[in-house]
Design a protein around this motif. Structure first.
Motif, PDB file in Angstrom:
ATOM      1  N   SER B 330       1.960   7.341   2.610  1.00  0.00           N
ATOM      2  CA  SER B 330       3.418   7.392   2.731  1.00  0.00           C
ATOM      3  C   SER B 330       4.044   6.961   1.418  1.00  0.00           C
ATOM      4  N   SER B 331       5.195   7.535   1.113  1.00  0.00           N
ATOM      5  CA  SER B 331       5.900   7.146  -0.106  1.00  0.00           C
ATOM      6  C   SER B 331       7.388   7.105   0.208  1.00  0.00           C
ATOM      7  N   PRO B 332       8.138   6.307  -0.569  1.00  0.00           N
ATOM      8  CA  PRO B 332       9.565   6.164  -0.268  1.00  0.00           C
ATOM      9  C   PRO B 332      10.287   7.508  -0.359  1.00  0.00           C
ATOM     10  N   PRO B 333      11.395   7.686   0.399  1.00  0.00           N
ATOM     11  CA  PRO B 333      12.104   8.963   0.332  1.00  0.00           C
ATOM     12  C   PRO B 333      12.598   9.223  -1.080  1.00  0.00           C
ATOM     13  N   GLY B 334      12.550  10.479  -1.473  1.00  0.00           N
ATOM     14  CA  GLY B 334      13.065  10.835  -2.791  1.00  0.00           C
ATOM     15  C   GLY B 334      12.114  10.547  -3.936  1.00  0.00           C
TER      16      GLY B 334
END
Lengths: 364, 374
Positions: B330-334
């Motif tokens: 998972s990675s932060p939005p944007g």
């Protein structure tokens, strides 16, 4: 690949208006998802694009040319529900080769393309089997591969992975998305699963009651929903809503509902000052953007009681009873609270969204 | 206490439940979770006494239930296909078990009203089942099963047919009502969220065999097997194949396509040394337990290529190809990073789950997993 244009498309079955005037441009090579609850008209829309249903009024164009007078097979569309129509007596290889042979492809070329597609969809080791010896997930992959192999102008998928288990679904979702990137086909995808639509599509078309509510990138419909229906349908756990009246006291504006009072953020206060904020208001806040306190920390926080905590591994969902309503909050996985314990909720002001309570439209 | 003691159920040559042993304390909510064909419903039917075990026995409060017919077990069972009385109203369907106990009318009305609120059918009480949707019928069946006073409640996918929104809401209600009643519940589901959210302890079954039993947090953070790791969670644990190496003095895991092995800490080296043969090794991690960068640094040393990026709103889910293995992070939005970009991941074996021949042999300390998940 073709562009697809819907012009005021309308569909009536006897007395039921299934689709009530939809206009939309799908660019060549674009991946668009029609998303909505059951009965919203998404499948009818897809069936009209495929030519399986007649259009009551309006027009459908591929590459700018109307296709209304073309039969389904002349439109060169492929459909995912071909999944269920594998030839049971043929091997997987022969099933994939069939559409190519029918189109007059040489046997060397056919074998090469079958192996290529089998590699892409990851069914290389199933080529000698007959469909009776495949699991449902595997049959779905073979059906997908067979639909894709003949390079359709538009590829239509109607809930193609809803019957798979979580793990297979996650894998298939990634395959389908990458297939789209690698093959560049125009794809139209129908689903009731917002997570799937967000994950896959370049743009999501959210439908309800036969109408198009919003068309936008996944980020747009999540961060800037056009109305409270879209706001509530997108996101999991769903957005919390608080309906009430906008009341001014001194310099501060509040949303008041029974005993609950929620301070409006500066952005909305500005609108209230210039008189463009509706008096009857619905505020929305996603469960990710609320902080929980066990003590009264700030007089502006919302007081409530713990109803239930549901741990989900990487996070937990806390449901809080606030007067007559309930809010859900995403909390850390080891969050612990007793049932009925008092808590105070602080919605992050920058994430509060406002909607006109009557029309449901977002207040921008 | 409800106990299953080495219970086996065979249909001809097919073993549906294989030497299953488990217990459910009074007031406990036990969830049986597994894929189709795991033996979940068969287990529930064995407890109810609808089918007899081939061998082994079911006990309740220390007494064997062998030979006790279902109607004498005082268990309330809710089936996936709702068996409602079609000729009487929803109200009467719910009231039925209460009338059998000869409760006064006012009390019956109070209890039915309360249950109707819990299962969200207040406005349907006057209808007959034939006029309800599938989801509504399922809720009435659940209500009727729960309104009874029973020693044990057996729930077989009681909310599976509801649409997602309502299912999530009902899940919370179900948990609250079971807690209020201090009910002893055995609940069957194939939905891992339902299993995690509801259970005091969850039982993971696969092909009739017990894979793991424990509190949901333990099953999630310390999966006993590759099966459990790969089945629980959304997304479930990602795996990469690895080989044990002691080349050049640094013991660690060699991963195909990577320049250097991933060094193992002392605890892991001990565990590997204690094994007679190392076996088939796989490293596992959850999407939120690792990080990905677009440049290599001291910690982010494992090279992969972005396969797809999926938007989830509050985060992005990135599928990365490491050699032949597909993993999810998972990675932060944007956050930047697009398909076919090269990325670098921080795969320190001390922070990973390690499996040998399908069995979990090492898990990162729980505090670490929790801290990273936040």
């Amino acid at each position: 690949m073709a562009s697809v244009t819907l012009k005021s498309v309308y569909k009536q079955y006897r007395k039921v208006e299934a689709v009530r005037g939809i206009s939309l441009d799908v660019a060549p090579g674009e991946f668009i998802a029609f998303l909505g609850p059951s009965g919203c008209g998404k499948s009818s829309t897809m069936r009209m694009i495929a030519g399986l249903e007649e259009v009551t009024s309006g027009d459908i164009l591929f590459d700018g040319k109307s296709v209304l007078d073309q039969r389904p097979r002349d439109r060169n569309v492929a459909m995912s529900f071909e999944t269920y129509a594998l030839y049971p007596t043929l091997t997987v290889f022969e099933n994939l080769a069939f559409p190519l042979r029918a189109a007059g492809s040489s046997s060397a070329d056919t074998a090469r393309r079958v192996r290529e597609m089998a590699e892409i969809v990851d069914i290389g080791d199933l080529l000698d089997r007959t469909p009776g010896r495949l699991s449902s997930g595997q049959s779905q992959l073979v059906g997908l591969a067979r639909a894709l192999i003949r390079k359709p102008s538009v590829f239509l998928l109607d809930e193609p992975i809803s019957h798979l288990d979580t793990r297979q679904r996650a894998l298939m979702r990634a395959y389908i998305k990458r297939l789209h990137i690698d093959l560049g086909y125009t794809m139209v995808y129908v689903t009731h699963d917002q997570e799937e639509a967000m994950a896959l599509a370049d743009r999501v078309a959210v439908m309800d009651l036969g109408l198009l509510r919003q068309v936008g990138t996944p980020e747009q419909i999540y961060d800037r929903p056009a109305d409270s229906f879209v706001a509530g349908f997108i996101g999991d756990p769903p957005m919390n809503f608080l309906e009430g009246r906008c009341v001014k006291e001194g310099e501060q504006y509040w949303l008041v509902r029974d005993t609950l009072r929620l301070a409006l953020p500066p952005r909305l206060v500005e609108l209230a000052r210039i008189g463009t904020l509706p008096e009857e208001l619905t505020l929305g806040i996603r469960p990710y953007y609320i902080t929980v306190f066990f003590h009264r920390n700030d007089p502006l926080d919302l007081p409530g009681h713990v109803y239930v905590v549901e741990p989900l591994g990487e996070m937990a969902i806390l449901t809080v009873k606030l007067d007559q309503t309930r809010f859900q909050v995403v909390v850390p996985p080891d969050f612990h609270a007793e049932r009925g314990q008092p808590v105070w909720l602080k919605p992050h002001p920058e994430h509060l969204m406002a909607f006109d309570k009557v029309s449901g439209l977002a207040v921008q | 206490m409800l106990e299953l003691i080495s219970v086996t159920k065979k249909y001809g040559k097919t073993v549906a439940v294989d030497r299953l042993g488990l217990s459910c304390a009074e007031g406990e909510l036990l969830v049986i979770f597994g894929p189709a064909g795991a033996g979940k419903t068969t287990t529930l039917r064995l407890i109810a006494g609808i089918i007899p075990p081939t061998s082994g026995e079911v006990r309740f409060r220390g007494q064997s239930l062998t030979g006790v017919p279902p109607e004498q077990r005082n268990m309330s069972m809710v089936f996936e296909n709702y068996a409602l009385y079609s000729h009487i109203t929803v109200f009467e369907n719910l009231a039925f078990p209460l009338r059998a106990r000869k409760l006064p009318d006012a009390e019956i009305r109070r209890q039915v009203q309360r249950m109707a609120e819990i299962i969200h059918i207040e406005d349907l009480l006057d209808r007959r089942p034939g006029f309800l949707s599938g989801g509504q019928r399922q809720r009435v069946a659940l209500g009727r099963g729960l309104i009874r006073d029973a020693d044990v409640y057996l729930l077989d996918e009681p909310i599976a047919h509801l649409d997602a929104r309502l299912r999530h809401q009902m899940r919370g209600e179900l948990k609250a009502v079971c807690a209020d009643k201090k009910a002893t519940v055995v609940h069957v589901t194939h939905d891992h969220r339902e299993a995690m959210a509801l259970s005091d302890r969850m039982v993971v079954l696969n092909k009739g065999k017990l894979e793991q039993i424990g509190p949901p947090g333990e099953v999630y953070h310390r999966p006993a097997s590759e099966f459990v790791a790969g089945f629980v969670g959304d997304p479930p644990v990602s795996f990469i194949d690895a080989e044990w190496t002691q080349d050049g003095g640094t013991a660690g895991f060699r991963v195909e396509g990577q320049d250097a092995p991933l060094p193992a800490n002392e605890e892991i080296r001990e565990i590997i040394r204690a094994r007679t043969s190392v076996g088939q090794l796989r490293l596992g991690f959850r999407a939120s337990e690792v990080e990905m960068r677009t440049t290599k640094d001291e910690r982010h040393t494992v090279r992969g290529e972005i396969y797809v990026v999926e938007v989830q709103g509050h985060r992005n889910l990135v599928t990365v190809k490491i050699g032949k293995n597909m993993v999810q992070v998972s990675s932060p939005p944007g956050q930047q990073g697009k398909v076919k970009d090269m990325v670098w991941m921080n795969l320190d074996p001390g922070n990973l789950h390690i499996f040998a021949d399908g069995i979990g042999i090492y898990h990162p300390p729980a505090s670490m997993a929790t801290a990273r998940a936040q």
